[in-house]
Motif scaffolding. Structure first.
Motif, PDB file in Angstrom:
ATOM      1  N   ALA A  21      35.360 -47.992  25.053  1.00 37.64           N
ATOM      2  CA  ALA A  21      35.614 -48.052  23.604  1.00 37.64           C
ATOM      3  C   ALA A  21      35.096 -49.373  23.032  1.00 37.64           C
ATOM      4  CB  ALA A  21      37.106 -47.890  23.321  1.00 37.64           C
ATOM      5  N   GLN A  22      35.333 -50.472  23.748  1.00 33.92           N
ATOM      6  CA  GLN A  22      34.839 -51.791  23.321  1.00 33.92           C
ATOM      7  C   GLN A  22      33.301 -51.797  23.291  1.00 33.92           C
ATOM      8  OE1 GLN A  22      37.328 -54.197  22.170  1.00 33.92           O
ATOM      9  NE2 GLN A  22      36.904 -55.587  23.849  1.00 33.92           N
ATOM     10  N   ALA A  23      32.688 -51.264  24.358  1.00 39.50           N
ATOM     11  CA  ALA A  23      31.231 -51.269  24.461  1.00 39.50           C
ATOM     12  C   ALA A  23      30.612 -50.434  23.342  1.00 39.50           C
ATOM     13  CB  ALA A  23      30.786 -50.747  25.824  1.00 39.50           C
ATOM     14  N   LEU A  24      31.230 -49.303  23.008  1.00 42.18           N
ATOM     15  CA  LEU A  24      30.714 -48.480  21.915  1.00 42.18           C
ATOM     16  C   LEU A  24      30.787 -49.242  20.598  1.00 42.18           C
ATOM     17  CD1 LEU A  24      29.601 -45.834  20.781  1.00 42.18           C
ATOM     18  CD2 LEU A  24      31.966 -45.002  20.627  1.00 42.18           C
ATOM     19  N   ALA A  25      31.908 -49.910  20.350  1.00 41.59           N
ATOM     20  CA  ALA A  25      32.057 -50.684  19.113  1.00 41.59           C
ATOM     21  C   ALA A  25      31.027 -51.805  19.048  1.00 41.59           C
ATOM     22  CB  ALA A  25      33.472 -51.260  19.019  1.00 41.59           C
ATOM     23  N   VAL A  26      30.795 -52.496  20.183  1.00 39.50           N
ATOM     24  CA  VAL A  26      29.799 -53.573  20.210  1.00 39.50           C
ATOM     25  C   VAL A  26      28.395 -52.999  20.011  1.00 39.50           C
ATOM     26  CG1 VAL A  26      28.725 -55.345  21.669  1.00 39.50           C
ATOM     27  CG2 VAL A  26      31.212 -55.134  21.585  1.00 39.50           C
ATOM     28  N   ALA A  27      28.098 -51.883  20.675  1.00 38.71           N
ATOM     29  CA  ALA A  27      26.774 -51.266  20.560  1.00 38.71           C
ATOM     30  C   ALA A  27      26.492 -50.834  19.117  1.00 38.71           C
ATOM     31  CB  ALA A  27      26.661 -50.076  21.513  1.00 38.71           C
ATOM     32  N   GLN A  28      27.485 -50.221  18.469  1.00 37.42           N
ATOM     33  CA  GLN A  28      27.317 -49.804  17.067  1.00 37.42           C
ATOM     34  C   GLN A  28      27.092 -51.016  16.170  1.00 37.42           C
ATOM     35  OE1 GLN A  28      31.020 -47.648  16.821  1.00 37.42           O
ATOM     36  NE2 GLN A  28      30.000 -45.670  17.022  1.00 37.42           N
ATOM     37  N   TRP A  29      27.815 -52.083  16.421  1.00 43.48           N
ATOM     38  CA  TRP A  29      27.668 -53.315  15.648  1.00 43.48           C
ATOM     39  C   TRP A  29      26.293 -53.939  15.891  1.00 43.48           C
ATOM     40  CZ3 TRP A  29      27.398 -58.481  17.399  1.00 43.48           C
ATOM     41  CH2 TRP A  29      27.532 -59.454  16.401  1.00 43.48           C
ATOM     42  N   LEU A  30      25.860 -53.964  17.152  1.00 43.77           N
ATOM     43  CA  LEU A  30      24.558 -54.543  17.482  1.00 43.77           C
ATOM     44  C   LEU A  30      23.415 -53.807  16.794  1.00 43.77           C
ATOM     45  CD1 LEU A  30      24.978 -55.275  21.294  1.00 43.77           C
ATOM     46  CD2 LEU A  30      24.629 -56.982  19.474  1.00 43.77           C
ATOM     47  N   GLU A  31      23.562 -52.481  16.647  1.00 47.00           N
ATOM     48  CA  GLU A  31      22.506 -51.702  15.970  1.00 47.00           C
ATOM     49  C   GLU A  31      22.324 -52.147  14.514  1.00 47.00           C
ATOM     50  OE1 GLU A  31      21.631 -47.386  17.801  1.00 47.00           O
ATOM     51  OE2 GLU A  31      23.471 -47.454  16.641  1.00 47.00           O
TER      52      GLU A  31
END
Length: 164
Positions: free
Chosen positions: A29-39
């Motif tokens: 869940a953390q990685a998805l949130a970071v990945a979405q933010w990084l995009e």
């Protein structure tokens, strides 16, 4: 010696397995949130994470991994040349104050690495390019720190990039 764990090490592994499922859900869940933010970050050219719909094997990963994308992602930083992209990646890594630089994966702490000079450092540049490991790539194991601490540490690096 050999392939047998010492009793204490075996106990530590077993204790860790008790919470592995819940840790993987939380880290995914953390990685998805970071990945979405990084995009959304202008300094980032591309994000590779199986939990993102932009990943070429997103549907397969979601089917095989029970809807979890895992804890590991990669980002490619922008740069006019491979040398500039590499310099930007190293600038980001050097800017970290909360996140750690380490080639390890699977930790509960967020860790960053530069694959072109670590895990793929022995390959030729042609071999790295063929594997998609470009000079601007940074790999990240997303841990369980507060999401704002992760984002703020990365943001410090992004906002202080020479081209920013």
């Amino acid at each position: 010696g050999g392939m047998t764990l010492a009793p204490f090490n075996a106990w530590v592994v077993l204790k860790g397995l008790e919470t592995l499922g819940i840790r993987m859900k939380a880290q995914s869940a953390q990685a998805l949130a970071v990945a979405q933010w990084l995009e959304q970050q202008p300094q980032v050219e591309r994000v590779f994470y199986p939990g993102l719909p932009s990943h070429p094997q997103h549907a397969l990963a979601m089917a095989q991994q029970g809807g979890c994308g895992g804890a590991v992602l990669s980002m490619v930083l922008k740069g006019a040349t491979p040398e500039q992209a590499r310099a930007n990646a190293f600038h980001l890594l050097d800017s970290m104050r909360v996140l750690s630089l380490c080639t390890n994966l699977g930790d509960t702490k967020s860790l960053l690495a530069h694959p072109a000079s670590t895990s793929h450092g022995r390959l030729t540049e042609v071999q790295r390019q063929a594997a998609g490991v470009v000079q601007g790539m940074v790999r990240m194991n997303v841990g369980l720190e507060h999401i704002d601490d992760i984002k703020n540490d990365l943001l410090r690096g992004f906002e202080s990039l020479p081209s920013a």
